[in-house]
Design an enzyme around this catalytic site. Sequence first.
Site, PDB file in Angstrom:
ATOM      1  N   GLU A 133      39.223  52.694  78.047  1.00 28.50           N
ATOM      2  CA  GLU A 133      37.843  53.206  78.033  1.00 28.50           C
ATOM      3  C   GLU A 133      37.902  54.715  78.226  1.00 28.50           C
ATOM      4  O   GLU A 133      38.684  55.215  79.045  1.00 28.50           O
ATOM      5  CB  GLU A 133      37.034  52.576  79.186  1.00 28.50           C
ATOM      6  N   LYS A 194      32.680  68.660  65.860  1.00 28.80           N
ATOM      7  CA  LYS A 194      31.269  68.982  65.829  1.00 28.80           C
ATOM      8  C   LYS A 194      30.500  67.683  66.124  1.00 28.80           C
ATOM      9  O   LYS A 194      31.011  66.623  65.785  1.00 28.80           O
ATOM     10  CB  LYS A 194      31.019  69.543  64.440  1.00 28.80           C
ATOM     11  N   HIS A 224      34.859  71.664  59.927  1.00 26.16           N
ATOM     12  CA  HIS A 224      35.748  71.238  58.839  1.00 26.16           C
ATOM     13  C   HIS A 224      35.575  72.066  57.566  1.00 26.16           C
ATOM     14  O   HIS A 224      36.440  72.053  56.699  1.00 26.16           O
ATOM     15  CB  HIS A 224      35.604  69.737  58.567  1.00 26.16           C
ATOM     16  N   LYS A 228      38.637  73.863  54.214  1.00 24.81           N
ATOM     17  CA  LYS A 228      38.616  73.800  52.743  1.00 24.81           C
ATOM     18  C   LYS A 228      39.324  75.032  52.170  1.00 24.81           C
ATOM     19  O   LYS A 228      39.007  76.160  52.558  1.00 24.81           O
ATOM     20  CB  LYS A 228      37.167  73.777  52.237  1.00 24.81           C
ATOM     21  N   GLU A 262      23.554  68.121  48.815  1.00 22.13           N
ATOM     22  CA  GLU A 262      24.234  66.832  48.733  1.00 22.13           C
ATOM     23  C   GLU A 262      23.370  65.831  47.986  1.00 22.13           C
ATOM     24  O   GLU A 262      22.142  65.903  48.056  1.00 22.13           O
ATOM     25  CB  GLU A 262      24.522  66.300  50.134  1.00 22.13           C
ATOM     26  N   ASP A 281      22.578  69.967  61.946  1.00 26.48           N
ATOM     27  CA  ASP A 281      23.784  69.376  61.372  1.00 26.48           C
ATOM     28  C   ASP A 281      24.581  70.402  60.552  1.00 26.48           C
ATOM     29  O   ASP A 281      25.804  70.347  60.510  1.00 26.48           O
ATOM     30  CB  ASP A 281      23.366  68.189  60.487  1.00 26.48           C
ATOM     31  N   HIS A 286      28.238  74.953  59.733  1.00 23.03           N
ATOM     32  CA  HIS A 286      28.870  75.088  58.416  1.00 23.03           C
ATOM     33  C   HIS A 286      28.340  76.297  57.619  1.00 23.03           C
ATOM     34  O   HIS A 286      29.116  77.092  57.097  1.00 23.03           O
ATOM     35  CB  HIS A 286      28.641  73.832  57.578  1.00 23.03           C
ATOM     36  N   LYS A 378      19.917  66.641  51.946  1.00 28.38           N
ATOM     37  CA  LYS A 378      20.435  65.340  51.499  1.00 28.38           C
ATOM     38  C   LYS A 378      19.578  64.867  50.326  1.00 28.38           C
ATOM     39  O   LYS A 378      18.406  65.231  50.221  1.00 28.38           O
ATOM     40  CB  LYS A 378      20.308  64.309  52.626  1.00 28.38           C
TER      41      LYS A 378
HETATM   42  C1  BG6 Z   1      29.136  67.066  58.213  1.00 33.53           C
HETATM   43  C2  BG6 Z   1      27.702  66.655  58.357  1.00 33.53           C
HETATM   44  O1  BG6 Z   1      29.512  67.911  59.253  1.00 33.53           O
HETATM   45  O2  BG6 Z   1      29.306  67.723  56.949  1.00 33.53           O
HETATM   46  C3  BG6 Z   1      27.297  65.729  57.225  1.00 33.53           C
HETATM   47  O3  BG6 Z   1      27.523  65.985  59.607  1.00 33.53           O
HETATM   48  C4  BG6 Z   1      27.578  66.386  55.885  1.00 33.53           C
HETATM   49  O4  BG6 Z   1      25.925  65.377  57.326  1.00 33.53           O
HETATM   50  C5  BG6 Z   1      29.005  66.913  55.825  1.00 33.53           C
HETATM   51  O5  BG6 Z   1      27.372  65.422  54.871  1.00 33.53           O
HETATM   52  C6  BG6 Z   1      29.210  67.737  54.576  1.00 33.53           C
HETATM   53  O6  BG6 Z   1      30.556  68.039  54.445  1.00 33.53           O
HETATM   54  P1  BG6 Z   1      31.266  68.102  53.025  1.00 33.53           P
HETATM   55  O7  BG6 Z   1      32.650  68.542  53.315  1.00 33.53           O
HETATM   56  O8  BG6 Z   1      31.178  66.712  52.453  1.00 33.53           O
HETATM   57  O9  BG6 Z   1      30.487  69.067  52.208  1.00 33.53           O
END
Ligand code: BG6
Length: 539
Positions: A133, A194, A224, A228, A262, A281, A286, A378
Amino acid sequence: MSNETNAAQPANTASNAGVSTKAGSGPAGATLPAAGRHPAPPCTLVIFGAGGDLTKRLLMPALYNLSADGLLDSGMKIIGVNHGERETAEWRDDLKKSLQQFAADKASSFHTTQLDEKAWDWVAQRLQYMAGEFESDDTFSNLKQLIGTGAGSNVIFYLAVTSRFFKPIVERLGRAGLLKEDEGGGFRRLVIEKPFGTDLASARDLNAHILSYAKESQVYRIDHFLGKDTVQSILAVRFANAIFEPVWRREYIDHVQITAAETIGVEGRGQFYEQTGAFRDMLPNHLFQLLGMVAMEPPNSFAAEAVRDKKADIFDAIQPLHARDVVFGQYGKGPAGPGYREEPDVAADSHTETYAAARVFIENWRWAGVPFYLRTGKRLTARRTEIAVHLKTVPFRLFRDTPVDTLTPNVLTLRIDPAHGTRFDFNVKVPGPVMQIGPVQSAFDYADFFTERANVGYETLLYDCMLGDATLFQRADSIETSWAAVEDVLHPESGPLPVEGYPAGSAGPAQSDALLARDGRAWRPLAPDNVANTAARKK
Ligand code: BG6
C-alpha cells in the site's frame, strides 16, 4: 538532452524541383541519430503504480526501446510497487500483453510490425513485483530491504500514481531514509508526474513538502511534452540556424499561435477531468512549456541550469492572465459523437471546460506587445499540436500598381504532432506576364530525412533521469511562476468563467475566434492542410 551534433543524410534533398522543398516519399536514408550512445549508469528503478496505465502505456515501451538501443546498464533492476498481491511472472505477462497490443495498434506511437523479443526479455528479466500500500510504512521498510546496497545504491523512485499519493509516498520514502544519498556518490532521485498541484497554493505546498525530504537536484518533475523530439528540436531550429534568430523578436513577429488540438474525448477519465478541465490539464504546463521553448533567450550551453534559467525568465515575464483574455468551451453532441456531459463519470450539468484559449503577453524586451494565442481542446476537428510563428506583413507600396490586393504574411510552423517537421508559408510570383503574387508553402518532414523510430516520448526522459540530466524536467520555481500567471483565471474575483458550447468535431467555440478577431487576427484552420492540398487548390 544530448548535445551531440550529427550530420543527417537526407533521403531527398531540398533541391527538389518547384517551390515546395518537401522531399518525395522515397526510402529514408539515415538512421535517426541516437541521443548519447553510452548506457546509463546502473540503477534500480522503483515504479509506484506498477499496475497503472502509465506503466503499461509509456514506461514499459520506453524501457523496451532503451533496451533495444543498448542504453541500459546490465546491472539495472526494476521494482514495481502496487497494492494487491500478485506474482512477478503474472505482472511480466500482463506487461508483455500490453506491449504487444500497443505494437499492433497503428494509432499508437509504439506501433511496430515486429517486437524485438531479446529487447523485451532483457527488460522482463529485471522486473520484480512488490505488493504494498502506498500509505503503509511496511511497504517502505520492505522496499528498503529489497533495494539493498551495492548497485542498488543508485535508485530512481518513479511516482506513476494519482497525485493524491505524491505526498504520502515522498514522506514515507523520506522517513525510511530511502531518499538519503550516500557519501559514496549513489544517487536517489524522485520522478513526479503531472498534475503538479492544481493552483499556486497547492503547487507551493507540494514543492515545500517534497523539498523537506529531498533536495531540488533530486527531483525530476515530468512534463511529457518535453520528451517529444519535435519539442526538443525547437531549440535546434531556433539556435542552430542563422536565418531565424534575427527575426525572432517583436520587430518582425506579429503574433504566435500555439495549438494542442485533440480529436479524442476524455477517454474514460471523466472523474479526473471533471475536477481538472482543459485549462489546468494543458495550459500552465504543456502549452507554457512550448511557449518557453519558443520564446526563451539563447542559453550559453545545453547545461540543465543554463536552459532552465532562460525558460524560467519567460515564465516570470508572463503577464498574469486576465479572465477577459481567456475563453472556455465544452463540447456538446456533434458530428464526432455525444457531448461531454454524456461521458461516463461526468455530471449531467457539468460546467467543466474541455476547451481553453488564452491570449498571453510576455513582458520583456524581445516580446513586449506580441500576443501569444494558446488553444487546446478535446473532440476538435483535427489532432494537431503546433506552434505557428506569424511574421509581420511587408509594406505594400511596391505592389500598389499591380493586381495584388493583399500580401499573405510569412508563417513558420513548427509541427509537433501528429506531423513532425516544419512548414514555411511565403509568397512568390505566379508564372505569367503580370505581377501576381501567390502564397506557397515549403515543408520539411522528419520522415523524409530520418528513419523515425517508435518512440513514446519517455525514452529521453527516463534516460536523462538516469544520467542526472535535468534539462527537460521542471524546476520548482518555474512550476510556481507558471501557476502564479494563471491565478486570476483559476480563482476569478468575478465568479466562474462562462463556458460556451461547441459541437464535438468542430473547431471550438465561437468566442475563441472572437478573441483573435478583436485583434484583427484569426486562428489557423484546424482542418488538415499540407503542401499537397495547396497544390490541389491551385489546379
Ligand atoms: C496529458 C493530458 O497530460 O496530455 C491529456 O492529461 C492530453 O488530457 C495529453 O490528452 C496530450 O498529450 P499528447 O502527447 O497526446 O499530445
